[in-house]
Design a protein around this motif. Structure first.
Motif, PDB file in Angstrom:
ATOM      1  N   ASN A 254      -2.065  30.726  -8.560  1.00  0.00           N
ATOM      2  CA  ASN A 254      -1.878  29.434  -9.232  1.00  0.00           C
ATOM      3  C   ASN A 254      -3.183  28.636  -9.283  1.00  0.00           C
ATOM      4  N   ALA A 255      -4.307  29.324  -9.496  1.00  0.00           N
ATOM      5  CA  ALA A 255      -5.626  28.687  -9.471  1.00  0.00           C
ATOM      6  C   ALA A 255      -5.703  27.480 -10.415  1.00  0.00           C
ATOM      7  N   GLY A 256      -5.176  27.637 -11.607  1.00  0.00           N
ATOM      8  CA  GLY A 256      -5.205  26.533 -12.561  1.00  0.00           C
ATOM      9  C   GLY A 256      -4.468  25.311 -12.054  1.00  0.00           C
ATOM     10  N   SER A 257      -3.358  25.543 -11.397  1.00  0.00           N
ATOM     11  CA  SER A 257      -2.577  24.448 -10.832  1.00  0.00           C
ATOM     12  C   SER A 257      -3.321  23.779  -9.674  1.00  0.00           C
ATOM     13  N   VAL A 258      -4.014  24.589  -8.870  1.00  0.00           N
ATOM     14  CA  VAL A 258      -4.772  24.047  -7.731  1.00  0.00           C
ATOM     15  C   VAL A 258      -5.840  23.078  -8.226  1.00  0.00           C
ATOM     16  N   VAL A 259      -6.601  23.452  -9.254  1.00  0.00           N
ATOM     17  CA  VAL A 259      -7.677  22.579  -9.724  1.00  0.00           C
ATOM     18  C   VAL A 259      -7.170  21.452 -10.616  1.00  0.00           C
ATOM     19  N   SER A 260      -5.975  21.592 -11.168  1.00  0.00           N
ATOM     20  CA  SER A 260      -5.461  20.542 -12.048  1.00  0.00           C
ATOM     21  C   SER A 260      -5.173  19.244 -11.295  1.00  0.00           C
ATOM     22  N   ARG A 261      -5.141  19.291  -9.981  1.00  0.00           N
ATOM     23  CA  ARG A 261      -4.907  18.068  -9.203  1.00  0.00           C
ATOM     24  C   ARG A 261      -6.105  17.122  -9.240  1.00  0.00           C
ATOM     25  N   PHE A 262      -7.268  17.639  -9.654  1.00  0.00           N
ATOM     26  CA  PHE A 262      -8.471  16.813  -9.701  1.00  0.00           C
ATOM     27  C   PHE A 262      -8.576  16.109 -11.051  1.00  0.00           C
ATOM     28  N   LYS A 263      -8.932  14.841 -11.027  1.00  0.00           N
ATOM     29  CA  LYS A 263      -9.032  14.047 -12.252  1.00  0.00           C
ATOM     30  C   LYS A 263     -10.050  14.622 -13.231  1.00  0.00           C
ATOM     31  N   ASP A 264     -11.041  15.330 -12.723  1.00  0.00           N
ATOM     32  CA  ASP A 264     -12.081  15.898 -13.583  1.00  0.00           C
ATOM     33  C   ASP A 264     -11.908  17.405 -13.765  1.00  0.00           C
ATOM     34  N   SER A 265     -10.674  17.878 -13.694  1.00  0.00           N
ATOM     35  CA  SER A 265     -10.418  19.323 -13.792  1.00  0.00           C
ATOM     36  C   SER A 265     -10.946  19.913 -15.097  1.00  0.00           C
ATOM     37  N   LYS A 266     -11.031  19.122 -16.141  1.00  0.00           N
ATOM     38  CA  LYS A 266     -11.542  19.618 -17.431  1.00  0.00           C
ATOM     39  C   LYS A 266     -13.027  19.987 -17.332  1.00  0.00           C
ATOM     40  N   ASP A 267     -13.726  19.471 -16.329  1.00  0.00           N
ATOM     41  CA  ASP A 267     -15.149  19.762 -16.140  1.00  0.00           C
ATOM     42  C   ASP A 267     -15.391  20.989 -15.265  1.00  0.00           C
ATOM     43  N   ILE A 268     -14.324  21.566 -14.735  1.00  0.00           N
ATOM     44  CA  ILE A 268     -14.445  22.708 -13.821  1.00  0.00           C
ATOM     45  C   ILE A 268     -14.467  24.000 -14.627  1.00  0.00           C
ATOM     46  N   THR A 269     -15.562  24.749 -14.508  1.00  0.00           N
ATOM     47  CA  THR A 269     -15.664  26.034 -15.199  1.00  0.00           C
ATOM     48  C   THR A 269     -15.368  27.201 -14.263  1.00  0.00           C
ATOM     49  N   GLU A 270     -15.595  27.026 -12.991  1.00  0.00           N
ATOM     50  CA  GLU A 270     -15.338  28.085 -12.001  1.00  0.00           C
ATOM     51  C   GLU A 270     -13.974  27.845 -11.344  1.00  0.00           C
ATOM     52  N   VAL A 271     -12.939  27.886 -12.151  1.00  0.00           N
ATOM     53  CA  VAL A 271     -11.579  27.569 -11.687  1.00  0.00           C
ATOM     54  C   VAL A 271     -11.172  28.450 -10.512  1.00  0.00           C
ATOM     55  N   ASP A 272     -11.342  29.760 -10.639  1.00  0.00           N
ATOM     56  CA  ASP A 272     -10.910  30.680  -9.577  1.00  0.00           C
ATOM     57  C   ASP A 272     -11.655  30.426  -8.272  1.00  0.00           C
ATOM     58  N   SER A 273     -12.965  30.257  -8.360  1.00  0.00           N
ATOM     59  CA  SER A 273     -13.767  30.058  -7.156  1.00  0.00           C
ATOM     60  C   SER A 273     -13.444  28.740  -6.462  1.00  0.00           C
TER      61      SER A 273
END
Length: 95
Positions: free
Chosen positions: A32-51
């Motif tokens: 659920n990597a996408g869900s993990v990073v979606s909690r951050f307000k700036d998730s759209k700026d994250i390119t290394e989602v899995d890491s």
């Protein structure tokens, strides 16, 4: 090579450290990597989602007080020390 482009005397981004940790420690990427990073307000700026998700789930990294992750932000010395200690804890637990 995972260290390509890293200069030892240059600042390094939070995102790059996550990528390094994932490769070197063999961190498991959560399904659920996408869900993990979606909690951050700036998730759209994250390119290394899995890491980033792998490091967040391993409790090496967390978000900032303002709800962002700041993936391109550079680590200061205190943050680098904290990340290093948490990375060593994860490594020790895996051994």
């Amino acid at each position: 090579d995972v260290l390509d482009g890293i200069k030892m005397d240059a600042p390094v981004s939070r995102e790059r450290v996550c990528k390094l940790n994932t490769a070197v420690l063999g961190l498991e990427v959560p399904s659920n990597a996408g869900s993990v990073v979606s909690r951050f307000k700036d998730s759209k700026d994250i390119t290394e989602v899995d890491s980033i998700a792998a490091n967040v789930e391993a409790d090496i990294f967390s978000g900032n007080d303002d709800g962002t992750f700041n993936p391109k932000g550079k680590l200061n010395k205190a943050e680098a020390a904290k990340v290093l200690l948490k990375t060593l804890e994860v490594r020790r637990a895996a051994d």
